[in-house]
Design a protein around this motif. Structure first.
Motif, PDB file in Angstrom:
ATOM      1  N   GLY A 368      -4.157  -6.760  -4.562  1.00 43.30           N
ATOM      2  CA  GLY A 368      -5.485  -8.108  -3.525  1.00 43.30           C
ATOM      3  C   GLY A 368      -6.238  -7.022  -2.957  1.00 43.30           C
ATOM      4  N   LEU A 369      -6.025  -5.531  -2.994  1.00 40.74           N
ATOM      5  CA  LEU A 369      -6.878  -4.642  -1.921  1.00 40.74           C
ATOM      6  C   LEU A 369      -8.429  -4.374  -2.239  1.00 40.74           C
ATOM      7  CD1 LEU A 369      -5.426  -1.506  -0.647  1.00 40.74           C
ATOM      8  CD2 LEU A 369      -6.259  -3.430   0.185  1.00 40.74           C
ATOM      9  N   HIS A 370      -7.873  -4.193  -4.214  1.00 41.52           N
ATOM     10  CA  HIS A 370      -9.465  -3.541  -4.316  1.00 41.52           C
ATOM     11  C   HIS A 370     -10.134  -5.359  -4.131  1.00 41.52           C
ATOM     12  CE1 HIS A 370      -8.471  -0.897  -6.493  1.00 41.52           C
ATOM     13  NE2 HIS A 370      -7.255  -1.095  -6.586  1.00 41.52           N
ATOM     14  N   VAL A 372     -10.122  -6.786  -0.767  1.00 44.61           N
ATOM     15  CA  VAL A 372     -10.467  -6.116   0.354  1.00 44.61           C
ATOM     16  C   VAL A 372     -11.926  -5.218   0.563  1.00 44.61           C
ATOM     17  CG1 VAL A 372      -9.581  -6.143   2.239  1.00 44.61           C
ATOM     18  CG2 VAL A 372      -8.676  -7.228   0.704  1.00 44.61           C
ATOM     19  N   ALA A 373     -11.472  -4.157   0.139  1.00 47.56           N
ATOM     20  CA  ALA A 373     -11.728  -2.737  -0.341  1.00 47.56           C
ATOM     21  C   ALA A 373     -12.407  -2.148  -1.727  1.00 47.56           C
ATOM     22  CB  ALA A 373     -11.163  -2.184   0.389  1.00 47.56           C
ATOM     23  N   PRO A 374     -13.373  -2.801  -2.158  1.00 43.85           N
ATOM     24  CA  PRO A 374     -13.858  -2.667  -3.486  1.00 43.85           C
ATOM     25  C   PRO A 374     -14.083  -1.521  -3.437  1.00 43.85           C
ATOM     26  CG  PRO A 374     -14.724  -4.256  -3.082  1.00 43.85           C
ATOM     27  CD  PRO A 374     -14.344  -3.991  -1.440  1.00 43.85           C
ATOM     28  N   GLY A 375     -13.077  -0.448  -4.637  1.00 43.99           N
ATOM     29  CA  GLY A 375     -13.130   0.835  -4.928  1.00 43.99           C
ATOM     30  C   GLY A 375     -12.347   2.074  -3.764  1.00 43.99           C
ATOM     31  N   CYS A 376     -11.394   0.982  -3.194  1.00 42.96           N
ATOM     32  CA  CYS A 376     -10.749   1.952  -3.080  1.00 42.96           C
ATOM     33  C   CYS A 376      -9.586   2.982  -3.938  1.00 42.96           C
ATOM     34  CB  CYS A 376     -10.456   1.004  -1.904  1.00 42.96           C
ATOM     35  SG  CYS A 376      -8.535   0.137  -2.581  1.00 42.96           S
ATOM     36  N   ARG A 377      -9.083   3.583  -3.393  1.00 42.07           N
ATOM     37  CA  ARG A 377      -7.655   4.253  -4.075  1.00 42.07           C
ATOM     38  C   ARG A 377      -6.394   4.096  -3.522  1.00 42.07           C
ATOM     39  NH1 ARG A 377     -10.870  10.084  -5.108  1.00 42.07           N
ATOM     40  NH2 ARG A 377     -11.397   9.468  -2.761  1.00 42.07           N
ATOM     41  N   LEU A 378      -5.994   4.114  -3.892  1.00 44.95           N
ATOM     42  CA  LEU A 378      -4.830   3.414  -2.934  1.00 44.95           C
ATOM     43  C   LEU A 378      -3.612   4.147  -3.843  1.00 44.95           C
ATOM     44  CD1 LEU A 378      -3.132   0.008  -3.998  1.00 44.95           C
ATOM     45  CD2 LEU A 378      -2.810   1.188  -2.084  1.00 44.95           C
ATOM     46  N   ASN A 379      -2.818   5.234  -2.379  1.00 43.41           N
ATOM     47  CA  ASN A 379      -1.715   6.490  -3.019  1.00 43.41           C
ATOM     48  C   ASN A 379      -0.753   6.170  -2.102  1.00 43.41           C
ATOM     49  OD1 ASN A 379      -0.749   8.711  -3.107  1.00 43.41           O
ATOM     50  ND2 ASN A 379      -1.453  10.006  -1.373  1.00 43.41           N
ATOM     51  N   PHE A 381       3.547   6.245  -1.836  1.00 42.99           N
ATOM     52  CA  PHE A 381       4.478   7.147  -2.134  1.00 42.99           C
ATOM     53  C   PHE A 381       5.250   6.708  -0.415  1.00 42.99           C
ATOM     54  CE2 PHE A 381       3.384   9.398   1.101  1.00 42.99           C
ATOM     55  CZ  PHE A 381       2.386   9.966   2.004  1.00 42.99           C
ATOM     56  N   GLY A 382       6.449   8.164  -0.702  1.00 44.25           N
ATOM     57  CA  GLY A 382       7.516   7.103   0.359  1.00 44.25           C
ATOM     58  C   GLY A 382       9.045   7.091  -0.283  1.00 44.25           C
ATOM     59  N   HIS A 383       9.698   6.456   0.791  1.00 50.79           N
ATOM     60  CA  HIS A 383      11.173   6.436   0.716  1.00 50.79           C
ATOM     61  C   HIS A 383      11.385   5.522   0.295  1.00 50.79           C
ATOM     62  CE1 HIS A 383      10.224   9.765   3.352  1.00 50.79           C
ATOM     63  NE2 HIS A 383       9.509   8.589   4.559  1.00 50.79           N
ATOM     64  N   LEU A 384      11.965   5.498  -0.716  1.00 52.01           N
ATOM     65  CA  LEU A 384      11.645   4.200  -1.906  1.00 52.01           C
ATOM     66  C   LEU A 384      13.298   3.468  -1.747  1.00 52.01           C
ATOM     67  CD1 LEU A 384      10.456   2.512  -4.725  1.00 52.01           C
ATOM     68  CD2 LEU A 384      13.373   3.865  -5.172  1.00 52.01           C
ATOM     69  N   GLY A 385      14.074   4.305  -1.249  1.00 52.62           N
ATOM     70  CA  GLY A 385      15.819   3.814  -1.232  1.00 52.62           C
ATOM     71  C   GLY A 385      15.601   3.516   0.584  1.00 52.62           C
ATOM     72  N   ASP A 386      14.806   4.088   1.298  1.00 52.16           N
ATOM     73  CA  ASP A 386      15.000   3.337   2.914  1.00 52.16           C
ATOM     74  C   ASP A 386      14.031   2.068   2.435  1.00 52.16           C
ATOM     75  OD1 ASP A 386      16.018   5.260   2.772  1.00 52.16           O
ATOM     76  OD2 ASP A 386      14.342   6.498   4.108  1.00 52.16           O
ATOM     77  N   GLY A 387      13.489   1.888   1.183  1.00 54.92           N
ATOM     78  CA  GLY A 387      12.238   0.266   1.579  1.00 54.92           C
ATOM     79  C   GLY A 387      11.499   0.840   2.373  1.00 54.92           C
ATOM     80  N   ASN A 388      11.155   2.069   2.146  1.00 56.22           N
ATOM     81  CA  ASN A 388       9.831   2.572   3.464  1.00 56.22           C
ATOM     82  C   ASN A 388       8.378   3.047   2.735  1.00 56.22           C
ATOM     83  OD1 ASN A 388       9.778   5.203   5.762  1.00 56.22           O
ATOM     84  ND2 ASN A 388       8.145   3.538   5.261  1.00 56.22           N
ATOM     85  N   LEU A 389       7.565   2.686   2.568  1.00 55.29           N
ATOM     86  CA  LEU A 389       6.786   2.928   2.075  1.00 55.29           C
ATOM     87  C   LEU A 389       4.848   3.483   2.523  1.00 55.29           C
ATOM     88  CD1 LEU A 389       6.659   0.055  -0.819  1.00 55.29           C
ATOM     89  CD2 LEU A 389       6.960   2.424  -1.282  1.00 55.29           C
ATOM     90  N   HIS A 390       5.098   4.726   2.287  1.00 53.95           N
ATOM     91  CA  HIS A 390       3.789   4.705   2.765  1.00 53.95           C
ATOM     92  C   HIS A 390       2.059   4.369   1.657  1.00 53.95           C
ATOM     93  CE1 HIS A 390       5.995   6.680   5.356  1.00 53.95           C
ATOM     94  NE2 HIS A 390       6.602   7.847   4.882  1.00 53.95           N
ATOM     95  N   VAL A 391       1.927   3.823   2.383  1.00 54.30           N
ATOM     96  CA  VAL A 391       0.435   2.239   1.973  1.00 54.30           C
ATOM     97  C   VAL A 391      -1.345   3.199   1.673  1.00 54.30           C
ATOM     98  CG1 VAL A 391      -0.316   0.671   0.987  1.00 54.30           C
ATOM     99  CG2 VAL A 391       2.153   0.580   1.287  1.00 54.30           C
ATOM    100  N   ASN A 392      -1.217   4.131   1.786  1.00 47.90           N
ATOM    101  CA  ASN A 392      -2.632   4.709   2.307  1.00 47.90           C
ATOM    102  C   ASN A 392      -4.401   4.473   1.055  1.00 47.90           C
ATOM    103  OD1 ASN A 392      -0.995   5.880   4.078  1.00 47.90           O
ATOM    104  ND2 ASN A 392      -0.960   7.299   2.843  1.00 47.90           N
ATOM    105  N   VAL A 393      -4.997   3.851   1.812  1.00 51.46           N
ATOM    106  CA  VAL A 393      -6.163   4.149   0.911  1.00 51.46           C
ATOM    107  C   VAL A 393      -6.867   4.376   1.580  1.00 51.46           C
ATOM    108  CG1 VAL A 393      -7.654   1.298   0.688  1.00 51.46           C
ATOM    109  CG2 VAL A 393      -5.004   1.139   1.702  1.00 51.46           C
ATOM    110  N   TYR A 405     -14.188   3.542   7.489  1.00 54.99           N
ATOM    111  CA  TYR A 405     -12.827   2.715   8.488  1.00 54.99           C
ATOM    112  C   TYR A 405     -13.852   1.736   8.549  1.00 54.99           C
ATOM    113  CZ  TYR A 405      -9.762   4.975   9.707  1.00 54.99           C
ATOM    114  OH  TYR A 405      -7.580   5.416   9.911  1.00 54.99           O
ATOM    115  N   SER A 406     -14.799   0.853   8.469  1.00 54.92           N
ATOM    116  CA  SER A 406     -15.704   0.067   7.980  1.00 54.92           C
ATOM    117  C   SER A 406     -14.665  -1.102   7.615  1.00 54.92           C
ATOM    118  CB  SER A 406     -16.869  -0.708   7.869  1.00 54.92           C
ATOM    119  OG  SER A 406     -17.024   0.143   6.584  1.00 54.92           O
ATOM    120  N   HIS A 407     -14.225  -0.943   6.366  1.00 56.54           N
ATOM    121  CA  HIS A 407     -13.298  -2.227   6.041  1.00 56.54           C
ATOM    122  C   HIS A 407     -11.793  -1.728   6.466  1.00 56.54           C
ATOM    123  CE1 HIS A 407     -15.351  -2.389   2.763  1.00 56.54           C
ATOM    124  NE2 HIS A 407     -15.800  -1.283   2.558  1.00 56.54           N
TER     125      HIS A 407
END
Ligand SMILES: Cc1cc2nc3c(=O)[nH]c(=O)nc-3n(C[C@H](O)[C@H](O)[C@H](O)COP(=O)(O)OP(=O)(O)OC[C@H]3O[C@@H](n4cnc5c(N)ncnc54)[C@H](O)[C@@H]3O)c2cc1C
Length: 475
Positions: A368-370, A372-379, A381-393, A405-407
């Motif tokens: 979906g993000l592409h 919403v913000a064309p060309g963005c790179r998704l990073n 990562f995170g604490h999979l065992g806690d269900g916790n993901l850092h979703v950095n765009v 930041y306009s997006h």
């Protein structure tokens, strides 16, 4: 004379020069947040060295109607420890309150001041062969007070819980300058409300945490650290479930990252080494620990790992053979935020979802993000065992974060909605600060927000303690 000028005059008359700084240049290093997104001036930076001094400073602030921003190591990722715009505020930095007041190897507790750096607390525990289990990539800078105020999580929640689980007692200076001495060191105490819970995770809006009693644990005598290369989040989850079923609470960490995050680390952090000859879509870092120094952890896991390699759930795997190799593997995961900052930063999110939903949520966000913000790179990562993901765009190559930041509004709305629709949360461990206030208003029920405001009104009737953080000031 304006209020700020009168306050500064009274400050100079009441405290020794070491207890504050007014110098514009000195103040700069306290005013900007870690991500460099917010940088607003403070009237002064106060540097107390004792609980009594904190209380005197808070009383002075109350007398002049001066708002207070409590500050720890300033590693928070939601700008909670720095001033908000257009408001006269002072920062109270806890960096001079860094004493370990006592350590009890029988009760397995430690009494530490709010300004103790997390790594120093871990080292003090290790010196008596105990474990203080909170561990974050920012542990060389963040403070005990800050980790309590944010209820920090990190890489060992799976086995030991978040900061809330480590705290047995607190000492807090309240917004009117009263000192609450709740430094109990008990595992059981049902005498009325458990008041310390109010302050844990309250992001400095109810008072200043000056000291804490924390629990210590036996120190693991051997660890096994492994990095598995995988093709998809589904395979990461399958690997996690298999290892957890076999090891239970001995599985202390299960972290996820992708090739994009790894490349950032390899490109930007000196001394980082590629773990495999080829690149894979994603990786899972697992750590298992035991109190038994003769435990054969690899022997225990080997048949199951062989099966996962055989059926290609895991594509390749490295096992750390020494402490140096173990730290090198951890650097690949823990260096991601630093490496991302080095390439200019990202629109950051910190979601948690039920663990079983992780693969679907990652797929939905990635697809979906592409749009919403064309060309963005998704990073991600995170604490999979806690269900916790850092979703950095991350912005497209060559685009500055300020421009990208306009997006922000669309990106944020998409990621938060996806997490909430999956039964999750938009903030797992970073809190609300001043960056997520609108999201809190949007996603917490009116009855919950009303309760939060009622508690705030009762403890801080003039809303002078960290205003504009967590709760919306407009009411
Ligand atoms: C590289 C990196 C990795 C990170 N990894 C993690 C992670 O894995 N898990 C995680 O949970 N967080 C992580 N964080 C976020 C951050 O380190 C934590 O939120 C940490 O707990 C903040 O502590 P601090 O002392 O820096 O607090 P600050 O940033 O100084 O303050 C955070 C909040 O707490 C309040 N506060 C600070 N000290 C006090 C006090 N003594 N009394 C009352 N209120 C106070 C502030 O007002 C503010 O609202 C990471 C950050 C970075 C930069």
């Amino acid at each position: 004379m304006d209020r700020s000028r009168e306050f500064v005059d009274a400050l100079v008359q009441s405290f020794a020069p070491a207890a504050y700084t007014l110098d514009e240049q000195d103040r700069r290093s306290y005013e900007a947040d870690w991500r460099g997104l917010i940088d607003e001036p403070a009237v002064a930076v106060l540097l107390p060295s004792s609980t009594v001094e904190v209380a005197e400073m808070v009383k002075l602030c109350a007398r002049f109607g001066m708002a207070i921003v409590p500050q720890g190591g300033r590693t928070g990722l939601v700008a909670g420890a720095v001033p908000i715009k257009a408001f006269a505020q002072v920062i109270i930095s806890m960096r001079r309150m860094s004493k370990i007041r006592g350590i009890d190897s029988v009760n397995n507790t430690m009494v530490i001041e709010g300004g103790v750096i997390l790594q120093s607390a871990q080292e003090a525990a290790a010196a008596i062969d105990r474990l203080f289990p909170l561990s974050l990539a920012s542990e060389g800078s963040c403070h005990i007070g800050g980790t309590i105020a944010t209820n920090a999580g990190g890489i060992q929640v799976l086995s030991y819980g978040s900061m809330r689980h480590q705290v047995l007692g607190l000492e807090v200076v309240l917004p009117d300058g009263q000192i609450w001495d709740g430094l109990r060191s008990l595992r059981k105490d049902n005498t009325g409300l458990d008041l310390k819970q109010l302050f844990i995770g309250s992001e400095g809006m109810f008072g200043i945490i000056t000291a804490a009693t924390v629990r210590l644990l036996p120190r693991p005598k051997c660890t096994l650290t492994m990095l598995a290369a995988i093709d998809s989040a589904g395979q990461a989850l399958e690997t996690f479930v298999k290892v957890q079923n076999l090891c239970g609470a001995d599985l202390t960490s299960c972290e996820y990252f992708t090739s994009g995050g790894l490349e950032m680390v390899l490109d930007h952090l000196p001394d980082s080494v590629a773990p495999f000859r080829e690149s894979y879509p994603a990786y899972v870092l697992l750590e298992v620990a035991s109190l038994d120094s003769s435990a054969d952890l690899l022997g225990r896991l080997e048949p199951m790992l062989a099966e996962l390699l055989e059926n290609e759930t895991i594509k390749d795997m490295v096992v750390a053979q020494s402490e140096v190799q173990r730290l090198a593997l951890w650097k690949l995961r823990e260096g991601i935020s630093e490496a991302e900052r080095a390439i200019g930063g990202a629109i950051k999110h910190d979601i948690a979802v039920p663990i079983s939903c992780i693969p679907d949520v990652i797929t939905k966000i990635s697809e979906g993000l592409h749009g919403v913000a064309p060309g963005c790179r998704l990073n991600i990562f995170g604490h999979l065992g806690d269900g916790n993901l850092h979703v950095n765009v991350v912005p497209p190559q060559g685009v500055a974060l300020s421009e990208f930041y306009s997006h922000d509004r669309c990106v944020t709305s998409y990621i938060e909605r996806t997490a909430v629709e999956a039964g999750g949360t938009f903030s797992a461990e970073h809190g609300i600060g001043q960056l997520r206030v609108d999201s809190l208003e949007k996603y917490r029920a009116p009855v919950e927000l009303a309760l939060m405001r009622t508690i705030k009104d009762a403890i801080d009737p003039t809303w002078m303690m960290n205003p504009g953080k967590v709760l919306n000031l407009a009411r």
